[in-house]
Design an enzyme around this catalytic site. Sequence first.
Site, PDB file in Angstrom:
ATOM      1  N   ASP A   1      -0.181  17.627   0.780  1.00  0.00           N
ATOM      2  CA  ASP A   1      -0.438  17.027  -0.533  1.00  0.00           C
ATOM      3  C   ASP A   1      -0.445  18.169  -1.549  1.00  0.00           C
ATOM      4  O   ASP A   1      -0.427  19.348  -1.176  1.00  0.00           O
ATOM      5  CB  ASP A   1      -1.795  16.292  -0.499  1.00  0.00           C
TER       6      ASP A   1
ATOM      7  N   CYS B   1       2.241  12.259   0.351  1.00  0.00           N
ATOM      8  CA  CYS B   1       1.866  11.025  -0.358  1.00  0.00           C
ATOM      9  C   CYS B   1       2.519  10.953  -1.738  1.00  0.00           C
ATOM     10  O   CYS B   1       2.578   9.879  -2.333  1.00  0.00           O
ATOM     11  CB  CYS B   1       0.351  10.908  -0.453  1.00  0.00           C
TER      12      CYS B   1
ATOM     13  N   ARG C   1       3.964   1.896   0.660  1.00  0.00           N
ATOM     14  CA  ARG C   1       2.793   1.603  -0.190  1.00  0.00           C
ATOM     15  C   ARG C   1       2.849   0.140  -0.642  1.00  0.00           C
ATOM     16  O   ARG C   1       1.832  -0.542  -0.693  1.00  0.00           O
ATOM     17  CB  ARG C   1       2.750   2.507  -1.440  1.00  0.00           C
TER      18      ARG C   1
ATOM     19  N   GLN D   1      -3.490   4.533   0.755  1.00  0.00           N
ATOM     20  CA  GLN D   1      -2.464   5.519   1.120  1.00  0.00           C
ATOM     21  C   GLN D   1      -2.315   5.603   2.643  1.00  0.00           C
ATOM     22  O   GLN D   1      -1.219   5.636   3.186  1.00  0.00           O
ATOM     23  CB  GLN D   1      -2.843   6.892   0.554  1.00  0.00           C
TER      24      GLN D   1
ATOM     25  N   ARG E   1      -9.008   2.603  -9.480  1.00  0.00           N
ATOM     26  CA  ARG E   1      -8.714   4.031  -9.263  1.00  0.00           C
ATOM     27  C   ARG E   1      -9.535   4.832 -10.252  1.00  0.00           C
ATOM     28  O   ARG E   1      -9.463   4.615 -11.470  1.00  0.00           O
ATOM     29  CB  ARG E   1      -7.228   4.336  -9.460  1.00  0.00           C
TER      30      ARG E   1
ATOM     31  N   HIS F   1      -8.757   7.754   0.007  1.00  0.00           N
ATOM     32  CA  HIS F   1      -7.514   7.133  -0.483  1.00  0.00           C
ATOM     33  C   HIS F   1      -7.051   6.132   0.589  1.00  0.00           C
ATOM     34  O   HIS F   1      -5.994   6.302   1.223  1.00  0.00           O
ATOM     35  CB  HIS F   1      -6.469   8.223  -0.719  1.00  0.00           C
TER      36      HIS F   1
HETATM   37  N1   CP Z   1       0.240   8.701  -3.629  1.00  0.00           N
HETATM   38  C1   CP Z   1      -0.247   8.103  -4.760  1.00  0.00           C
HETATM   39  O1   CP Z   1      -1.402   7.650  -4.822  1.00  0.00           O
HETATM   40  O2   CP Z   1       0.671   8.022  -5.753  1.00  0.00           O
HETATM   41  P1   CP Z   1       0.338   7.615  -7.268  1.00  0.00           P
HETATM   42  O3   CP Z   1      -0.653   8.644  -7.817  1.00  0.00           O
HETATM   43  O4   CP Z   1       1.653   7.633  -7.949  1.00  0.00           O
HETATM   44  O5   CP Z   1      -0.294   6.244  -7.262  1.00  0.00           O
END
Ligand code: CP
Length: 339
Positions: free
Chosen positions: A237, A279, A324, A143, A113, A140
């Site tokens: 979001d 998300c 997830r 997601q 990430r 992403h």
């Molecule tokens: N939706 C998402 O990626 O959550 P986090 O940032 O908590 O990993």
Amino acid sequence: MVPDNLKHGLRGRSLLKDVDLTKDEFLEVLDVAALLREEKRAHHEPKRLQGLNIALIFEKSSTRTRSAFEVGAHDQGAHVTYLGPSESHLGHKESVKDTARVLGRMFDGIEFRGSAQADVEQLGAFAGVPVWNGLTDEWHPTQLLADVLTIRDHASKPLKDVVLCYVGDARNNTANSTLVVGAMLGLDVRIAAPSSLQPNAEVRALASDLSGKSGARVTVTDDVAAAVADADFLYTDVWLSMGEPAEKWGERIKLLLPYQVNAQLLRLTHNPNVRFLHCLPALHNADTEIGKQLLTEYDVDALEVTDEVFESSASVVFNQAENRLHTIKAIMVATLTGT
Ligand code: CP
């Protein structure tokens, strides 16, 4: 269906962006996720990743993605090593290319990430083991696996008939991924956002190309009322990313308030069974430090979604968050053990 015997053979593959999977592969990963979910709920999970080691590189913070990789790996018998923002030489004293070649000698799979898509692409090119994108500025993909599983769980119709409408700030990774995955899977996918906050031309061209193959209907508009009409799912979001200059917040909130997911927007869908997706994390009340600051400073009750909608029976955000885990576990199992 047995995950160890995947029809599409994903062993050794990376997930650097959504379209690294074909439509059939994407749907097959969801089938694996649904099976793994059943196994977990039945407290009967064969450990398919026993003895494997997985690196988790997080240049940015995370609750869901990190937890899903850690719990998913543990459930399947693998070990994880977490490398946080200041816990490796990556990008400071060692290049991504060199780090990739080192970690690839030690680990069986790598999650990344960070900001730059080029970094995850370089890891994928040089690690020699599967690399999974846990979020970059552009995409992403893990997601969207969870999102589509949640849609499949709650839709009373085939995916090709589902109307998915993303509203709000659409110049971000989640909106990009939603648009191209919706287009790839053949949905009626709509983006409602101010013209200055819509996906860029490259993302739109990719979605248009994919829709030509799948029969998807793709709409990007600033007309929020038209976009949400007959929607089965509304998705939003956060409006403000970490690091966004504070002097821009007021302007951004004013521009986006007409796109807030509230009770009136739900009514405009004319669908009493419309579901709400997010998300997460979400700014729906003043229970957080940043929420309190923004809501006091700009005199609003909520940002991208009201507390009323967030807490309503239309909201499936916690099912989405749980998914997830099952989908991230599925992509690890599919790419590390599939045939
Ligand atoms: N939706 C998402 O990626 O959550 P986090 O940032 O908590 O990993």
